[in-house]
Write an enzyme that holds these catalytic residues in place. Structure first.
Site, PDB file in Angstrom:
ATOM      1  N   GLY A  49      45.068 -10.048  21.268  1.00  0.00           N
ATOM      2  CA  GLY A  49      44.900  -9.228  19.944  1.00  0.00           C
ATOM      3  C   GLY A  49      45.567 -10.477  18.905  1.00  0.00           C
ATOM      4  CB  CYS A  50      47.302 -13.237  18.225  1.00  0.00           C
ATOM      5  SG  CYS A  50      48.912 -12.746  18.823  1.00  0.00           S
ATOM      6  CB  THR A  51      44.477 -13.048  13.481  1.00  0.00           C
ATOM      7  OG1 THR A  51      44.206 -11.619  13.181  1.00  0.00           O
ATOM      8  CG2 THR A  51      43.032 -13.508  12.733  1.00  0.00           C
TER       9      THR A  51
END
Length: 157
Positions: A49-51
């Site tokens: 869920g982290c870029t």
């Protein structure tokens, strides 16, 4: 009653006049994180869920109650600073204490949600969720409460 660690983070941010200074402060905090061994940066330890690339691991410290110590890293400077803030709040606490932290309120008081890009804000909450999941994994039946009960209790606070 506000958590003393959260109060300290909020106090530290309040001394900075604007968000340019706060972002520089975050970057400085991230630079102070101890390096994470490359061998620990695996798909299993990666935050979804982290870029940016983010990895978080925990170690259970013996004691009564046992406490969790976290190590984390990212390939992005501001994200490393966000990690440092989260670790200053969560590190060396029992799983139950971690699950009881009102992090949504803390993030709101810090103004992070409004000043981060939507992708970074989502990533911040993904990091929080990873820390909470690691704490949930350590909550055993001896606590007298199910992990679901602890989550429900923490969300009411």
């Amino acid at each position: 009653m506000q958590d003393s660690r959260i109060a300290e983070v909020i106090d530290n941010f309040s001394f900075l006049d604007d968000w340019d200074e706060r972002f520089r402060y975050l970057i400085d905090l991230g630079r102070k994180l101890p390096p994470m061994d490359e061998a620990l940066k695996t798909e299993e330890t990666k935050v979804r869920g982290c870029t940016s690339q983010v990895w978080i691991i925990d170690e259970v410290l013996p004691g009564t109650p046992p406490r969790l110590q976290f190590r984390a890293d990212s390939d992005a400077h501001i994200v490393k600073g966000l990690i440092a803030v989260l670790l200053s709040i969560y590190d060396n606490r029992s799983p139950e204490e971690i699950l009881a932290v009102d992090i949504k309120n803390a993030i709101g008081e810090l103004g992070l949600a409004e000043h981060l890009s939507p992708n970074r804000a989502n990533g911040l909450f993904s990091m929080v969720e990873r820390i909470r999941q690691l704490a949930l994994q350590e909550v055993g039946p001896e606590s007298g409460q199910s992990p679901e009960g602890l989550v429900a209790e923490a969300s009411r606070e």
